[in-house]
Design a protein around this motif. Sequence first.
Motif, PDB file in Angstrom:
ATOM      1  N   ASN A  40       0.809  -1.226   0.000  1.00 44.44           N
ATOM      2  CA  ASN A  40       0.000   0.000   0.000  1.00 44.44           C
ATOM      3  C   ASN A  40       0.840   1.272   0.000  1.00 44.44           C
ATOM      4  O   ASN A  40       0.297   2.361  -0.014  1.00 44.44           O
ATOM      5  CB  ASN A  40      -0.938   0.006   1.205  1.00 44.44           C
ATOM      6  N   GLY A  41       2.177   1.122   0.062  1.00 46.73           N
ATOM      7  CA  GLY A  41       3.036   2.300   0.045  1.00 46.73           C
ATOM      8  C   GLY A  41       3.867   2.420   1.311  1.00 46.73           C
ATOM      9  O   GLY A  41       4.100   1.445   2.019  1.00 46.73           O
ATOM     10  N   VAL A  42       4.310   3.642   1.594  1.00 46.01           N
ATOM     11  CA  VAL A  42       5.197   3.926   2.719  1.00 46.01           C
ATOM     12  C   VAL A  42       4.387   4.515   3.872  1.00 46.01           C
ATOM     13  O   VAL A  42       3.584   5.430   3.677  1.00 46.01           O
ATOM     14  CB  VAL A  42       6.305   4.924   2.301  1.00 46.01           C
ATOM     15  N   THR A  43       4.614   3.968   5.072  1.00 44.53           N
ATOM     16  CA  THR A  43       3.972   4.485   6.279  1.00 44.53           C
ATOM     17  C   THR A  43       5.069   4.877   7.257  1.00 44.53           C
ATOM     18  O   THR A  43       5.980   4.093   7.523  1.00 44.53           O
ATOM     19  CB  THR A  43       3.061   3.418   6.927  1.00 44.53           C
ATOM     20  N   THR A  44       4.970   6.076   7.804  1.00 44.50           N
ATOM     21  CA  THR A  44       5.968   6.524   8.771  1.00 44.50           C
ATOM     22  C   THR A  44       5.752   5.830  10.116  1.00 44.50           C
ATOM     23  O   THR A  44       4.656   5.345  10.418  1.00 44.50           O
ATOM     24  CB  THR A  44       5.886   8.039   9.002  1.00 44.50           C
ATOM     25  N   GLY A  45       6.799   5.826  10.905  1.00 43.66           N
ATOM     26  CA  GLY A  45       6.701   5.270  12.247  1.00 43.66           C
ATOM     27  C   GLY A  45       5.665   6.001  13.077  1.00 43.66           C
ATOM     28  O   GLY A  45       4.912   5.386  13.831  1.00 43.66           O
ATOM     29  N   ALA A  46       5.623   7.326  12.951  1.00 49.96           N
ATOM     30  CA  ALA A  46       4.655   8.114  13.718  1.00 49.96           C
ATOM     31  C   ALA A  46       3.225   7.703  13.373  1.00 49.96           C
ATOM     32  O   ALA A  46       2.388   7.532  14.265  1.00 49.96           O
ATOM     33  CB  ALA A  46       4.869   9.603  13.469  1.00 49.96           C
ATOM     34  N   THR A  47       2.944   7.523  12.091  1.00 47.02           N
ATOM     35  CA  THR A  47       1.598   7.100  11.683  1.00 47.02           C
ATOM     36  C   THR A  47       1.295   5.698  12.186  1.00 47.02           C
ATOM     37  O   THR A  47       0.194   5.435  12.701  1.00 47.02           O
ATOM     38  CB  THR A  47       1.463   7.164  10.148  1.00 47.02           C
ATOM     39  N   PHE A  48       2.253   4.784  12.066  1.00 44.96           N
ATOM     40  CA  PHE A  48       2.083   3.420  12.554  1.00 44.96           C
ATOM     41  C   PHE A  48       1.741   3.424  14.049  1.00 44.96           C
ATOM     42  O   PHE A  48       0.783   2.782  14.485  1.00 44.96           O
ATOM     43  CB  PHE A  48       3.353   2.619  12.287  1.00 44.96           C
ATOM     44  N   LEU A  49       2.492   4.181  14.826  1.00 44.01           N
ATOM     45  CA  LEU A  49       2.244   4.235  16.272  1.00 44.01           C
ATOM     46  C   LEU A  49       0.898   4.882  16.575  1.00 44.01           C
ATOM     47  O   LEU A  49       0.189   4.447  17.493  1.00 44.01           O
ATOM     48  CB  LEU A  49       3.379   4.980  16.971  1.00 44.01           C
ATOM     49  N   ASP A  50       0.504   5.900  15.808  1.00 45.65           N
ATOM     50  CA  ASP A  50      -0.793   6.550  16.012  1.00 45.65           C
ATOM     51  C   ASP A  50      -1.960   5.587  15.785  1.00 45.65           C
ATOM     52  O   ASP A  50      -2.918   5.582  16.556  1.00 45.65           O
ATOM     53  CB  ASP A  50      -0.953   7.763  15.095  1.00 45.65           C
ATOM     54  N   VAL A  51      -1.878   4.757  14.724  1.00 46.88           N
ATOM     55  CA  VAL A  51      -2.989   3.832  14.468  1.00 46.88           C
ATOM     56  C   VAL A  51      -3.024   2.706  15.493  1.00 46.88           C
ATOM     57  O   VAL A  51      -4.099   2.186  15.817  1.00 46.88           O
ATOM     58  CB  VAL A  51      -3.019   3.289  13.015  1.00 46.88           C
ATOM     59  N   ILE A  52      -1.861   2.347  16.045  1.00 42.34           N
ATOM     60  CA  ILE A  52      -1.833   1.375  17.148  1.00 42.34           C
ATOM     61  C   ILE A  52      -2.488   1.999  18.385  1.00 42.34           C
ATOM     62  O   ILE A  52      -3.367   1.394  19.016  1.00 42.34           O
ATOM     63  CB  ILE A  52      -0.383   0.938  17.480  1.00 42.34           C
TER      64      ILE A  52
END
Length: 122
Positions: A40-52
Amino acid sequence: MSEADEVIEAQRGWIEAIVANDADKIAAYQLPEWVIVTKNGVTTGATFLDVIRSGVLSHSRMDPAGEPLVTVFGDTAVLTARVVSTETYAGQTIDNDEWTTTVFIRRDGRWLAARTQLTTAG
C-alpha cells in the motif's frame, strides 16, 4: 551472544511489543525515522504508532515461519524472515503470510529498526 543473535533478540522483543499492541514499547525498538513499506506504500513510524494507539490497527499474532537470515555490517544489520500474522485494521481481520526485511542500526549498544519492507509470500 553473537551480533546476529542480538539482532534476532531485538526483532523478537519488537514483535512481542507489536502483538501486545503497546505503542510505547514498539517505539522503543524503532528509530524515530523508521518507515515501513508495504503493497500500500510507505507508512511513517509516527503514523504506525498513532494507528496502534487509536486501536484502528492491532495485532494478535506474529509467528516466525522458519529461521531468520541476518547479516551484520558493522553497526548496520539486515534481517529477513518469513512471518505469519493476524492483524485487525478498521474492524477487518486480515491473515498475512509475508517476507519481512528490516534494516537495524546499532545505537548506544541497542539494535533499532530503521526500515522495514514487507512482501507477500507466495
